[in-house]
Design a protein around this motif. Sequence first.
Motif, PDB file in Angstrom:
ATOM      1  N   THR A  56      75.784  51.610  66.991  1.00 25.75           N
ATOM      2  CA  THR A  56      75.322  50.279  66.581  1.00 25.75           C
ATOM      3  C   THR A  56      76.106  49.129  67.195  1.00 25.75           C
ATOM      4  O   THR A  56      75.632  47.995  67.176  1.00 25.75           O
ATOM      5  N   GLY A  57      77.307  49.396  67.669  1.00 25.95           N
ATOM      6  CA  GLY A  57      78.126  48.327  68.223  1.00 25.95           C
ATOM      7  C   GLY A  57      78.866  47.507  67.182  1.00 25.95           C
ATOM      8  O   GLY A  57      79.452  46.474  67.491  1.00 25.95           O
ATOM      9  N   ARG A  58      78.855  47.951  65.925  1.00 27.23           N
ATOM     10  CA  ARG A  58      79.560  47.219  64.874  1.00 27.23           C
ATOM     11  C   ARG A  58      80.301  48.196  63.957  1.00 27.23           C
ATOM     12  O   ARG A  58      80.016  49.399  63.960  1.00 27.23           O
ATOM     13  N   PRO A  59      81.222  47.689  63.150  1.00 27.14           N
ATOM     14  CA  PRO A  59      81.943  48.575  62.224  1.00 27.14           C
ATOM     15  C   PRO A  59      81.012  49.211  61.189  1.00 27.14           C
ATOM     16  O   PRO A  59      79.954  48.669  60.868  1.00 27.14           O
ATOM     17  N   HIS A  60      81.433  50.349  60.686  1.00 24.96           N
ATOM     18  CA  HIS A  60      80.741  51.007  59.583  1.00 24.96           C
ATOM     19  C   HIS A  60      81.182  50.345  58.282  1.00 24.96           C
ATOM     20  O   HIS A  60      82.376  50.136  58.045  1.00 24.96           O
ATOM     21  N   VAL A  61      80.209  49.986  57.429  1.00 20.28           N
ATOM     22  CA  VAL A  61      80.512  49.251  56.202  1.00 20.28           C
ATOM     23  C   VAL A  61      80.173  50.111  54.982  1.00 20.28           C
ATOM     24  O   VAL A  61      79.034  50.577  54.836  1.00 20.28           O
ATOM     25  N   THR A  62      81.151  50.291  54.111  1.00 19.06           N
ATOM     26  CA  THR A  62      80.954  50.975  52.833  1.00 19.06           C
ATOM     27  C   THR A  62      81.094  49.957  51.708  1.00 19.06           C
ATOM     28  O   THR A  62      82.074  49.206  51.667  1.00 19.06           O
ATOM     29  N   TYR A  63      80.114  49.913  50.830  1.00 23.53           N
ATOM     30  CA  TYR A  63      80.246  49.112  49.621  1.00 23.53           C
ATOM     31  C   TYR A  63      80.765  50.026  48.519  1.00 23.53           C
ATOM     32  O   TYR A  63      80.133  51.014  48.165  1.00 23.53           O
ATOM     33  N   LYS A  64      81.939  49.697  47.991  1.00 24.48           N
ATOM     34  CA  LYS A  64      82.578  50.519  46.974  1.00 24.48           C
ATOM     35  C   LYS A  64      82.683  49.742  45.675  1.00 24.48           C
ATOM     36  O   LYS A  64      83.082  48.570  45.677  1.00 24.48           O
ATOM     37  N   TYR A  65      82.296  50.378  44.574  1.00 21.14           N
ATOM     38  CA  TYR A  65      82.429  49.688  43.292  1.00 21.14           C
ATOM     39  C   TYR A  65      82.636  50.697  42.177  1.00 21.14           C
ATOM     40  O   TYR A  65      82.346  51.895  42.316  1.00 21.14           O
ATOM     41  N   ALA A  66      83.151  50.213  41.058  1.00 19.18           N
ATOM     42  CA  ALA A  66      83.255  50.991  39.830  1.00 19.18           C
ATOM     43  C   ALA A  66      82.410  50.298  38.772  1.00 19.18           C
ATOM     44  O   ALA A  66      82.418  49.070  38.667  1.00 19.18           O
ATOM     45  N   ALA A  67      81.666  51.073  38.006  1.00 15.42           N
ATOM     46  CA  ALA A  67      80.773  50.477  37.016  1.00 15.42           C
ATOM     47  C   ALA A  67      80.608  51.388  35.812  1.00 15.42           C
ATOM     48  O   ALA A  67      80.888  52.592  35.870  1.00 15.42           O
ATOM     49  N   SER A  68      80.140  50.794  34.743  1.00 13.36           N
ATOM     50  CA  SER A  68      79.824  51.537  33.524  1.00 13.36           C
ATOM     51  C   SER A  68      78.484  52.246  33.700  1.00 13.36           C
ATOM     52  O   SER A  68      77.785  52.051  34.697  1.00 13.36           O
ATOM     53  N   LEU A  69      78.110  53.045  32.717  1.00 13.15           N
ATOM     54  CA  LEU A  69      76.827  53.740  32.774  1.00 13.15           C
ATOM     55  C   LEU A  69      75.655  52.771  32.862  1.00 13.15           C
ATOM     56  O   LEU A  69      74.622  53.088  33.466  1.00 13.15           O
ATOM     57  N   ASP A  70      75.818  51.587  32.285  1.00 11.76           N
ATOM     58  CA  ASP A  70      74.740  50.607  32.344  1.00 11.76           C
ATOM     59  C   ASP A  70      74.907  49.612  33.487  1.00 11.76           C
ATOM     60  O   ASP A  70      74.324  48.534  33.490  1.00 11.76           O
ATOM     61  N   GLY A  71      75.702  50.010  34.493  1.00 15.85           N
ATOM     62  CA  GLY A  71      75.767  49.248  35.736  1.00 15.85           C
ATOM     63  C   GLY A  71      76.588  47.984  35.701  1.00 15.85           C
ATOM     64  O   GLY A  71      76.446  47.112  36.567  1.00 15.85           O
ATOM     65  N   ARG A  72      77.476  47.848  34.714  1.00 16.41           N
ATOM     66  CA  ARG A  72      78.310  46.639  34.615  1.00 16.41           C
ATOM     67  C   ARG A  72      79.638  46.853  35.339  1.00 16.41           C
ATOM     68  O   ARG A  72      80.286  47.883  35.188  1.00 16.41           O
ATOM     69  N   CYS A  73      80.039  45.852  36.124  1.00 18.91           N
ATOM     70  CA  CYS A  73      81.316  45.943  36.827  1.00 18.91           C
ATOM     71  C   CYS A  73      82.430  45.250  36.049  1.00 18.91           C
ATOM     72  O   CYS A  73      83.590  45.272  36.459  1.00 18.91           O
TER      73      CYS A  73
END
Length: 334
Positions: A146-163
Amino acid sequence: MLHLSDAMRLAVQASEQVRGTTSPNPPVGAVILDVGGNVVGVGATQPPGGPHAEVVALKQAGARAFGGTAVVTLEPCDHFGRTPPCTKALIESGVAQVHYAVSDPVAEAAGGARALAHAGIVVTAWHDPAPVTQGPLRAWLHRQRTGRPHVTYKYAASLDGRCAAADGSSQWISSVESRARDRLERTRVDAIVVGTGTVYADDPWLTARAPDGTLADHQPIRVVMGERDLPSGSRVTDDAAPTRIVRSRDPMDVIEALDDCLDVVVEGGPTVAGAFLRAGLVDRITAYVAPIVLGAGPAAVADAGVGNISGAIRFQCESVDRLGDDVLISLIPR
């Protein structure tokens, strides 16, 4: 005597250990077996300007490499760059066989397998490259495509998707085991991206640390994107690790500012996550899901540009792991 598949696993482990320290070069691992199938050399790519994995492993093996086998995660290079070609070192060592997991996609470096075969060495492409392509070479191979860096979105969340909870508190949603894994991962990436909102709210340090809390040898670049000035004394501005301030809300500006990187992790809040997803710049998601319910508070992602279910940004599950009571899900775009 070590089976070839075990030797390849050892090579992958060696490459994983140096991930994050070799950019812009790939983090390659190599194992040398003597004629009896015993491990006599293990090597990994050194920082730019240093020897490549094969050379490190061959130096460790010495004369015991003669008549033996080299197992490498990437096809040995066949060109002069900062260092001589690895094919030359392998030919001069007298190895009889070379097994490699992934063909080199870089035109100027490719042709190593052909050069080795021409020298009389038996060369074999590995039957299952997935541990390498989905492992330590993932970001580098992505960069070549692709010519660009590889991007990972990392997060921690509750079962109902709250950060975070309704009052904004988020320490700690994830388990001790999840946080330990995250600290290790920080030692193996090139950069961590957050927004100015995260700096104002949490004053994160964004450093890679050992289990005892001491700073790791390798520190990723700390990247803060946004138009606001940072608060005086923000921890991301100290000298524990390099910091880049990108005065823009546009994820492409961040990508351009990280042109020297291979592996980038977005750890920003919902707004930054939404911006990267909306721009189509998320190549993987690593979601730490904790067995708690918050019921209110910010969602992990805000404004990803999805107006209806047909426009959903869809991912497929790559792996699922248990970390204490948490579940770590790795996802890639469909």
